[in-house]
Design an enzyme around this catalytic site. Structure first.
Site, short mmCIF file in Angstrom:
data_model
loop_
_atom_site.label_atom_id
_atom_site.label_comp_id
_atom_site.label_asym_id
_atom_site.label_seq_id
_atom_site.Cartn_x
_atom_site.Cartn_y
_atom_site.Cartn_z
N THR A 257 0.83 -1.21 0.00
CA THR A 257 0.00 0.00 0.00
C THR A 257 0.86 1.26 0.00
O THR A 257 0.56 2.24 -0.68
CB THR A 257 -0.91 0.00 1.25
N HIS B 33 2.02 1.99 -3.42
CA HIS B 33 1.01 2.70 -4.21
C HIS B 33 1.00 4.19 -3.87
O HIS B 33 0.85 5.04 -4.74
CB HIS B 33 -0.39 2.13 -3.96
ZN ZN Z 1 0.33 -3.17 5.19
#
Ligand code: ZN
Length: 355
Positions: A53, A56
């Site tokens: 994440t 990203h």
């Molecule tokens: Zn994580």
């Protein structure tokens, strides 16, 4: 804190924050420390993990641009020590070594009140919707604190968040004495291999398109690790499962082709637990793969509060999880650019930063 007066040195901290709507993160040596509300704790962060994440958010892809408020401190995987507690906090005290469930919810919606707080409708996530842990201090509600068992190292405790995703997926699907296909062996897929093995899977198959990761999956206990680009691997799984297919599919890749292949490998009446997030709508044959197959499909989000955490602690204390080869690199926070490049290039798997 008032921002119009010059901050004193002990009211500021080091942090990595999203400084603009574009690539990268910026180091700030003088960000104001978080201030505890009555039911918050302030944790002095010691070790953090870089998540997919965070990649990203670093790369500022479509998802990140639509979700992340510019200006926040990022990061959600951490371990540290309680520095300070709010005036109404009763369960914790300064000095305790803790991690935290990063999904914050008020506890008032239907799912929170019926044992499913991991899918609460008012969830906000540290490092995504509000300030996170890539900083000397992070603020979380006391109800989100998880005290770390003395026999669990900081290195392992910094990975509770992704390891919890793996444990949640494996335990929801139920793998004991079952044949299992883990589709996608990124960080969480690799963790799922060692968790499934510890949880008593009879035979673990893996697929991915990354040969070094497949080799590691075998080292961690997969019976077979297939390059999904090779033809014939689905036939091989079928042969090795008496012509039926695997009992359980754990989808960890989010790749379009992997969904179809994974369900093709699943036996009729099998169980599929889905964690990987497709980047766009799938080209997926529901008739063939779900309806006629009569399979059970589980969506997996976050970690069950606190069931997954107890399971994870017991698995770690059993000594049967093998995470040494998955946690590959550690850097000081100031070397965040190298840390992120190590993770993004694929040279590192789980990359940690120290504060
Ligand atoms: Zn994580």
């Amino acid at each position: 804190m008032a921002t119009d007066t010059k901050p004193s040195p002990d009211s500021v901290m080091r942090s990595l924050y999203k400084h603009h709507a574009g690539e990268g993160l910026k180091f700030d040596a003088a960000r104001p420390k978080p201030v505890a509300g009555p039911r918050d704790v302030i944790i002095r962060v010691k070790k953090v993990g870089i998540c997919g994440t965070d990649r990203h958010i670093w790369q500022w892809d479509e998802w990140a641009a639509g979700r992340i408020p510019v200006g926040i401190v990022t990061g959600h995987e951490f371990v540290g020590f309680i520095e300070e507690v709010g005036s109404a906090v009763t369960k914790y005290h300064p000095g305790q070594r803790v991690s935290a469930e990063g999904h914050i919810f008020s506890g008032t919606d239907y799912n929170s009140r019926t044992g499913n707080a991991h899918i609460a409708s008012d969830t906000s996530i540290i490092g995504i919707d509000r300030d996170g842990c890539f900083a000397d201090f992070v603020k979380v509600p006391e109800d989100n604190v998880w005290p770390v068992h003395a026999d669990i190292s900081d290195r392992l405790a910094a990975t509770f968040d992704p390891l919890g995703n793996a444990v949640h997926t494996v335990m929801s699907a139920g793998v004991s004495a079952q044949t299992v296909l883990i589709s996608g062996v990124g960080i969480i897929g690799l963790m799922a291999v060692t968790v499934a093995r510890a949880a008593g899977a009879s035979r673990i198959f893996c697929s991915d398109v990354n040969p070094p990761r497949l080799a590691l999956a075998k080292k961690l206990g997969a019976a077979e690790a297939y390059d999904a680009r090779d033809t014939g691997w689905l036939d091989d799984i079928r042969t090795q499962t008496g012509g039926e297919g695997v009992d359980v599919l754990l989808e960890m890749s989010g790749a379009d082709a992997a969904f179809s292949q994974g369900f093709r490998a699943l036996r009729n009446g099998g169980r599929a637990a889905l964690l990987g997030l497709p980047a766009k709508q799938l080209t997926f044959d529901f008739n063939e793969h779900i309806i006629f197959k009569g399979c059970t499909v589980l969506g997996i989000n976050g970690r069950r509060v606190w069931e997954t955490w107890y399971q994870m602690e017991k698995l770690l204390l059993s000594g049967r999880l093998d995470l040494d080869d998955i946690i590959t690199h550690e850097y000081p926070l100031e070397e965040f650019e190298t840390a992120f490049q190590t993770m993004i290039s694929g040279e590192g798997i789980k990359v940690l930063m120290n504060l």
